[in-house]
Design a protein around this motif. Sequence first.
Motif, PDB file in Angstrom:
ATOM      1  N   UNK A 199     -15.010  61.372  -0.558  1.00  0.00           N
ATOM      2  CA  UNK A 199     -15.280  60.702   0.716  1.00  0.00           C
ATOM      3  C   UNK A 199     -15.690  61.662   1.825  1.00  0.00           C
ATOM      4  N   UNK A 200     -15.485  62.963   1.616  1.00  0.00           N
ATOM      5  CA  UNK A 200     -15.691  63.912   2.701  1.00  0.00           C
ATOM      6  C   UNK A 200     -17.160  64.281   2.886  1.00  0.00           C
ATOM      7  N   UNK A 201     -17.454  64.769   4.088  1.00  0.00           N
ATOM      8  CA  UNK A 201     -18.785  65.283   4.406  1.00  0.00           C
ATOM      9  C   UNK A 201     -18.638  66.528   5.278  1.00  0.00           C
ATOM     10  N   UNK A 202     -19.740  67.115   5.687  1.00  0.00           N
ATOM     11  CA  UNK A 202     -19.670  68.358   6.464  1.00  0.00           C
ATOM     12  C   UNK A 202     -18.824  68.188   7.729  1.00  0.00           C
ATOM     13  N   UNK A 203     -19.031  67.074   8.422  1.00  0.00           N
ATOM     14  CA  UNK A 203     -18.339  66.855   9.689  1.00  0.00           C
ATOM     15  C   UNK A 203     -16.837  66.687   9.498  1.00  0.00           C
ATOM     16  N   UNK A 204     -16.424  65.980   8.435  1.00  0.00           N
ATOM     17  CA  UNK A 204     -14.988  65.755   8.239  1.00  0.00           C
ATOM     18  C   UNK A 204     -14.278  67.005   7.736  1.00  0.00           C
ATOM     19  N   UNK A 205     -14.998  67.870   7.049  1.00  0.00           N
ATOM     20  CA  UNK A 205     -14.390  69.096   6.526  1.00  0.00           C
ATOM     21  C   UNK A 205     -14.369  70.213   7.571  1.00  0.00           C
ATOM     22  N   UNK A 206     -15.283  70.194   8.529  1.00  0.00           N
ATOM     23  CA  UNK A 206     -15.382  71.264   9.524  1.00  0.00           C
ATOM     24  C   UNK A 206     -14.061  71.574  10.230  1.00  0.00           C
ATOM     25  N   UNK A 207     -13.271  70.574  10.666  1.00  0.00           N
ATOM     26  CA  UNK A 207     -11.998  70.907  11.317  1.00  0.00           C
ATOM     27  C   UNK A 207     -11.050  71.689  10.420  1.00  0.00           C
ATOM     28  N   UNK A 208     -11.058  71.387   9.116  1.00  0.00           N
ATOM     29  CA  UNK A 208     -10.208  72.127   8.180  1.00  0.00           C
ATOM     30  C   UNK A 208     -10.683  73.582   8.068  1.00  0.00           C
ATOM     31  N   UNK A 209     -11.991  73.775   8.118  1.00  0.00           N
ATOM     32  CA  UNK A 209     -12.545  75.128   8.052  1.00  0.00           C
ATOM     33  C   UNK A 209     -12.056  75.960   9.230  1.00  0.00           C
ATOM     34  N   UNK A 210     -12.108  75.371  10.413  1.00  0.00           N
ATOM     35  CA  UNK A 210     -11.632  76.065  11.619  1.00  0.00           C
ATOM     36  C   UNK A 210     -10.136  76.341  11.516  1.00  0.00           C
TER      37      UNK A 210
END
Length: 262
Positions: free
Chosen positions: A38-49
């Motif tokens: 279900x994830x995409x770049x935008x939803x994963x970005x906060x986890x990356x930060x």
Amino acid sequence: MTAPSGDDFAPAGAAFARLAAVMRKLRDPDGGCPWDLEQNFATIAPYTIEEAYEVADAIERGDMAELREELGDLLLQVAYHAQMAAEAGAFTLADVAAGIADKMVRRHPHVFGDAEVADAAAQTDAWEKLKAAEKPRSGALDGVALGLPAMMRAQKLQKRAGRVGFDWPDADGPRAKIDEELAEIAEASDDTRAEEVGDLLFAVVNYARHLGIDAEEALRAANGKFERRFVAMEAAAGTGFAALDLDAKEALWQAVKAKKSG
């Protein structure tokens, strides 16, 4: 000198290949993980930060075991974004790794070529020139990432402006600006007070920069000191801390501070 080849790091290459395979399986519509799908770049970005900050936290605490784990979590974020890009036909994890290796070789001609630099400051200047040549900017502030923490972004914006001559000659200017912004906050209406506080924070960052202090690091250290002292206050007071009046809490604070617990 030439850059090391991938063959020099065969074990790491195998580990990277396994990570990429794990990520592909997680994102496989046939038997993959429903959440990951279900994830995409935008939803994963906060986890990356978040993972980047957890790496910094492990470093701050000097915990090497934790650092190893957090670096793995951060690396997973890279693999995640690369897998989604691969699914879109944009690039792969191998492209990411090859690209950063090529960039490091290209931007270190004093290591991988015949260029010479006198010291770290000269290398920083050379790096910026190489970067500017590779990525021409439309303006001095172009390319300062919007996603940076506000204080860190303020520092970068100020440095960029300074490179083209828009800067105070010394620390006196930004120090006076702090007093000016404080006065404007006192006179501000409810509608404009938040804006004036923002101007004050920007001025404080500028003052720190002129003193050679990284404002982000300084505030992180201040947060840590406050946390340690507050925890020591609570421990000294026991379970009744919340019920104490402000004078009693202030006395505890001063006692903890006197012990240099922070």
